[in-house]
Motif scaffolding. Structure first.
Motif, short mmCIF file in Angstrom:
data_model
loop_
_atom_site.label_atom_id
_atom_site.label_comp_id
_atom_site.label_asym_id
_atom_site.label_seq_id
_atom_site.Cartn_x
_atom_site.Cartn_y
_atom_site.Cartn_z
N ARG A 317 -36.82 -21.73 34.27
CA ARG A 317 -38.11 -21.15 34.64
C ARG A 317 -39.22 -21.68 33.73
O ARG A 317 -40.33 -21.99 34.18
N LYS A 321 -42.49 -23.81 34.93
CA LYS A 321 -43.82 -23.22 34.81
C LYS A 321 -44.71 -23.95 33.81
O LYS A 321 -45.92 -24.10 34.03
N ASP A 342 -42.65 -17.69 29.95
CA ASP A 342 -42.82 -17.18 31.31
C ASP A 342 -44.13 -16.41 31.45
O ASP A 342 -44.70 -16.34 32.55
#
Length: 407
Positions: A317, A321, A342
């Motif tokens: 993730r 991102k 995140d």
């Protein structure tokens, strides 16, 4: 009365102290308070612990990756100490006796934790040797009433039917799927296969297992082994498979189509190494998630295996991102810090982590924070008391003056 006025005059300075304590609390503590419960990795302790428990491969891989990170130098602490662990781990893993033992273990039992041991086990799985070996072992357990590893048995069945499909029009797809099955078996042995993927694959292997059971009855094979030993069981099983190769090849073609989505996993192993493919599986939530993690591994390049291994569950993730550069800028502080990307950019996380670490240790950090807040509260309360006392003193002084003034 004069003393009361003097005390009330202190209310302003005390209130100023309270506001100052509140400002210190915000600047020093509150702004980075989210890091108080985050585990920040100490690279020296971590690498030394890995080496001390005999996990030489992991110690070497971690040390090598750490020394390649931005801002880390092998000439300065902590890089100097980690480089020493790397040197010792390399020496152990390069010794001829260690290499020979792990390679043999990998080929014959599939239980090596080393890269070359895994590669040897993987090589045996690419042929029918590893599949027949594992299937006969699990069949013997089943026949004896012992617990059976349904996953290993199922994937062995898949491997056998895919090998049988090698001479059919489905040969290219079967070869790709066969490579993926071998990777999956290796991942299972290495403890890098998520439970959900394991369950999905057991379901996919049900029909190949049934086909093998019809072509080569496993109870008969095990009985033959009981009479003539492992060699007799092996020969009996191969003979039965040879007779039923048409049915096996047909099932292999069907299985290859079901496993088309695993093509990226085989490609990852071919281009980035078996270790990277294993870590892709380790970071995938299910079969459908594998292509996504393969794309992340491709972005990470040659360091994919180590970055995925030590980056924790939030690494995929974070790369998606923030990008590889931002992830690597905070990577040295451990997986829990990587996971913060995140919700925060790397620049903020990096600034706050360095501030937090420079301030104090975790235990004294909490003690200092508690002390500042106690002082802040006490100063605010004292300021209020002094203000009330001053107001009461002035009120009392007015009443006294009224009484003493001539009527």
């Amino acid at each position: 009365m004069a003393n009361i006025f003097k005390l009330s005059a202190l209310a302003g300075p005390v209130l100023t102290l309270a506001l100052g304590a509140a400002a210190v609390d915000w600047i020093v503590f509150e702004r980075v308070d989210y890091l108080a419960d985050v585990q920040i990795v100490n690279p020296i302790e971590y690498s030394q612990t890995l080496y001390a428990r005999g996990d030489y491969r992991t110690a070497e891989e971690y040390a090598r990756l750490f020394l390649s990170l931005p801002g880390v130098s092998a000439a300065q602490t902590p890089g100097r100490e980690v480089a020493e662990v790397l040197k010792r781990a390399e020496a152990v893993r390069a010794s001829p006796g260690y290499v020979a033992a792990e390679t043999m273990k990998g080929f014959f039992t599939g239980g090596s934790a080393e890269t070359y041991g895994e590669a040897a086990g993987f090589a045996s799985d690419l042929t029918a040797v590893g599949d027949v070996r594992d299937l006969l072992r699990e069949s013997a357990r089943w026949y004896a009433g012992e617990p059976v590893d349904a996953f290993t048995a199922g994937l062995s069945a898949l491997g056998i039917v895919l090998t049988a499909a090698a001479l059919t029009p489905e040969a290219p797809a079967a070869a790709t799927a066969k490579g993926a099955v071998s990777i999956l078996k290796t991942a299972k042995r290495a403890g890098k296969l998520p439970p959900r993927i394991e369950r999905e694959l057991v379901e996919a292997a049900a029909e190949p297992w049934a086909v093998i059971g019809r072509v080569a009855p496993l109870d008969a094979v095990v009985e033959a082994g009981g009479r003539g030993g492992a060699k007799a069981a092996w020969s009996s099983f191969l003979q039965e498979l040879d007779v039923g190769r048409t049915a096996l090849a047909a099932e292999g073609g069907r299985a290859a189509k079901k496993l088309e989505s695993l093509g990226g996993l085989t490609r990852c192993a071919a281009t980035q190494g078996l270790g990277a493919a294993l870590e892709v599986l380790n970071r995938s939530e299910n079969l459908a998630d594998i292509p996504r993690v393969v794309r992340t591994a491709e972005k990470l390049g040659g360091d994919a295996a180590a970055v995925l291994r030590f980056g924790g569950p939030g690494i995929v993730r974070a790369v998606e991102k923030r990008g590889v550069a931002e992830v690597m800028s905070v990577y040295r502080f451990g997986p829990e810090v990587v996971k913060l990307l995140d919700r925060l950019p790397a620049k903020t996380v990096l600034r706050d982590v360095r501030h937090f670490m420079a301030a104090t240790s975790r235990a004294s950090y909490r003690m200092m924070k508690r002390g500042v807040r106690i002082f802040e509260g006490a100063a605010a309360m004292l300021s209020s008391v002094l203000s009330v006392a001053g107001w009461a003193g002035r009120l009392a002084a007015r009443r006294v003056r009224r009484r003493t003034e001539p009527q």
